[in-house]
Design an enzyme around this catalytic site. Structure first.
Site, mmCIF file in Angstrom:
data_model
loop_
_atom_site.group_PDB
_atom_site.id
_atom_site.type_symbol
_atom_site.label_atom_id
_atom_site.label_comp_id
_atom_site.label_asym_id
_atom_site.label_seq_id
_atom_site.Cartn_x
_atom_site.Cartn_y
_atom_site.Cartn_z
ATOM 1 N N MET A 199 76.962 35.975 -15.236
ATOM 2 C CA MET A 199 75.715 35.208 -15.064
ATOM 3 C C MET A 199 76.117 33.857 -14.521
ATOM 4 O O MET A 199 75.144 33.127 -14.761
ATOM 5 C CB MET A 199 75.153 35.109 -16.517
ATOM 6 C CG MET A 199 74.615 36.495 -17.313
ATOM 7 S SD MET A 199 73.335 36.473 -18.255
ATOM 8 C CE MET A 199 74.138 35.270 -19.394
ATOM 9 N N HIS B 281 83.832 29.931 -14.913
ATOM 10 C CA HIS B 281 85.078 29.000 -15.297
ATOM 11 C C HIS B 281 85.882 29.944 -14.884
ATOM 12 O O HIS B 281 86.056 31.090 -14.528
ATOM 13 C CB HIS B 281 84.804 28.443 -16.733
ATOM 14 C CG HIS B 281 84.252 29.724 -17.726
ATOM 15 N ND1 HIS B 281 85.280 30.518 -17.879
ATOM 16 C CD2 HIS B 281 83.183 29.740 -18.362
ATOM 17 C CE1 HIS B 281 84.702 31.476 -18.780
ATOM 18 N NE2 HIS B 281 83.239 30.992 -19.095
ATOM 19 N N ALA B 282 87.423 29.474 -15.617
ATOM 20 C CA ALA B 282 88.742 30.146 -15.173
ATOM 21 C C ALA B 282 88.673 31.542 -16.032
ATOM 22 O O ALA B 282 89.337 32.393 -15.528
ATOM 23 C CB ALA B 282 89.973 29.101 -15.808
ATOM 24 N N HIS C 79 86.060 33.658 -16.035
ATOM 25 C CA HIS C 79 85.530 34.529 -15.004
ATOM 26 C C HIS C 79 86.485 34.887 -14.116
ATOM 27 O O HIS C 79 86.767 36.020 -13.575
ATOM 28 C CB HIS C 79 84.390 34.164 -14.665
ATOM 29 C CG HIS C 79 82.941 33.886 -15.281
ATOM 30 N ND1 HIS C 79 82.638 32.476 -15.688
ATOM 31 C CD2 HIS C 79 82.421 34.492 -15.911
ATOM 32 C CE1 HIS C 79 81.633 32.604 -16.549
ATOM 33 N NE2 HIS C 79 81.518 33.908 -16.879
ATOM 34 N N LYS D 221 86.341 37.555 -25.109
ATOM 35 C CA LYS D 221 85.663 36.508 -25.768
ATOM 36 C C LYS D 221 84.120 37.161 -26.510
ATOM 37 O O LYS D 221 84.212 37.028 -27.711
ATOM 38 C CB LYS D 221 85.380 35.184 -24.807
ATOM 39 C CG LYS D 221 84.710 34.207 -26.035
ATOM 40 C CD LYS D 221 84.448 33.103 -25.362
ATOM 41 C CE LYS D 221 82.880 33.078 -24.696
ATOM 42 N NZ LYS D 221 81.878 33.393 -25.544
ATOM 43 N N GLN E 299 80.088 42.687 -27.053
ATOM 44 C CA GLN E 299 79.784 43.293 -25.973
ATOM 45 C C GLN E 299 80.529 44.223 -25.291
ATOM 46 O O GLN E 299 80.060 45.259 -24.834
ATOM 47 C CB GLN E 299 79.395 41.796 -24.941
ATOM 48 C CG GLN E 299 79.214 42.209 -23.533
ATOM 49 C CD GLN E 299 78.782 41.088 -22.732
ATOM 50 O OE1 GLN E 299 77.694 40.703 -23.097
ATOM 51 N NE2 GLN E 299 79.596 40.696 -21.909
ATOM 52 N N LEU F 71 87.120 29.356 -23.508
ATOM 53 C CA LEU F 71 86.116 28.898 -22.303
ATOM 54 C C LEU F 71 84.965 29.804 -22.391
ATOM 55 O O LEU F 71 84.874 31.065 -22.737
ATOM 56 C CB LEU F 71 86.796 29.236 -21.030
ATOM 57 C CG LEU F 71 88.121 28.334 -20.776
ATOM 58 C CD1 LEU F 71 88.396 28.316 -19.112
ATOM 59 C CD2 LEU F 71 88.141 26.941 -21.205
ATOM 60 N N ARG G 136 78.683 28.041 -22.243
ATOM 61 C CA ARG G 136 77.945 27.051 -23.354
ATOM 62 C C ARG G 136 78.836 25.920 -23.907
ATOM 63 O O ARG G 136 78.350 25.099 -24.308
ATOM 64 C CB ARG G 136 77.706 28.140 -24.632
ATOM 65 C CG ARG G 136 76.844 28.998 -24.123
ATOM 66 C CD ARG G 136 76.432 30.074 -25.233
ATOM 67 N NE ARG G 136 76.102 31.064 -24.278
ATOM 68 C CZ ARG G 136 74.536 31.581 -24.354
ATOM 69 N NH1 ARG G 136 73.687 30.874 -24.859
ATOM 70 N NH2 ARG G 136 74.350 32.694 -23.864
#
Ligand code: PAF
Length: 288
Positions: free
Chosen positions: A30, A34-35, A37, A151, A155, A186, A189
């Site tokens: 989305m 950050h690292a 992803h 994380k 999901q 990480l 949010r």
């Protein structure tokens, strides 16, 4: 890296690669990358010749009280990061491309049971939105493999279950959580945390580690482990540090049912509010 927002452009590029006999890995996001992803893109390179990423802030997975309008949008920065990471194609559809009839008339994918508790209970409809958009993106990209960060443990299990139940010919690659030195996972949010909140946020992971140790000690010493009592102690310690625990449960690592004494593969799932941010984290416990 080529960026496309139309389905026809995406399909044409993937078709061209397929005609050359190339394999495709997919990293849905989305944005606000950050690292963590980028570690998904790095992992994707190990499994396929070409990497497709997507940036789509999926309205179907946001609840009515969740502020999609203020979700951070950082497209130029994201494109740069994905380019550096060696992404071949970025798909950036708008909501009317993904949901042309609007959300109210959109068919959806519901993955029962595994979607129900934990984040599914705190965020009704969230996993329906995730499963629907991921299923739709899978049908558009038709990748061989797709990478998802652990994380968001629940999901990953929801998507894995959907792939199995619907016989989708895609291998799901779960990727380990990227953490700050403090242990904080990480997350997009984390940007909502003040400096003071960021200093206390790592207590979430610290208490999951404490709980995992207690479970391992209990398992080594006896065959009876008080999962609920230990979880309550960990939640209290988190709350005493200034966070507000939403849920904290010890579960079977695949079914996510409450852990029983016969289970040897466990996961501790937790969510806690820290200021304006809702942090989620987890820890897998292998008792074999
Ligand atoms: O994890 C996320 O960023 C989203 O839930 C996903 C998988 C991209 C679906 O919108």
């Amino acid at each position: 890296m080529k960026t496309v927002s139309q389905i026809s452009e995406l399909r044409a590029q993937v078709k061209a690669w397929r005609q050359q006999g190339l394999t495709v890995a997919f990293v849905p996001t989305m944005g606000n990358l950050h690292a963590g992803h980028i570690s998904l893109v790095d992992e994707a390179h190990k499994h396929a010749d070409k990497i497709v990423a997507s940036i789509f802030i999926n309205p179907m997975q946001f609840g009515i009280n969740e502020d999609i309008d203020n979700y951070p949008r950082t497209m130029v920065d994201d494109q740069q990061k994905l380019t550096v990471a060696g992404t071949d194609l970025l798909f950036t559809p708008t909501p009317d491309i993904i949901y042309p009839k609007g959300l109210a008339k959109q068919s959806f994918v519901e993955v029962p049971n595994i979607s129900d508790g934990y984040c599914g209970e705190s965020r009704p409809g969230h996993f329906r939105g995730v499963a629907t958009v991921v299923c739709k993106l899978f049908n558009l990209v038709q990748p061989d493999v797709a990478c998802f960060g652990l994380k968001d443990y629940q999901q990953v299990q929801v998507i894995q279950t959907m792939v199995e139940d619907l016989s989708l010919p895609i291998t799901i690659i779960p990727v380990a959580t990227t953490r700050e030195e403090s242990g904080l996972a990480l997350s997009s949010r984390n940007g909502y945390l003040t400096a003071e909140e960021k200093a206390i946020a790592p207590v979430l992971q610290q208490n999951l580690q404490w709980l995992a140790e207690q479970i391992s000690i209990g398992f080594a010493q006896s065959d009876s482990i008080d999962f609920i009592g230990l979880s309550k102690q960990a939640a209290k310690a988190i709350n005493d540090s200034g966070l507000h625990t939403d849920y904290l449960h010890v579960c079977h690592a695949q079914t996510l049912q409450p852990a029983s004494e016969d289970d040897t593969q466990l996961v501790i799932l937790a969510a806690a509010h820290c200021g304006k941010a809702r942090l989620i984290d987890n820890l897998q416990v292998d008792l074999t």
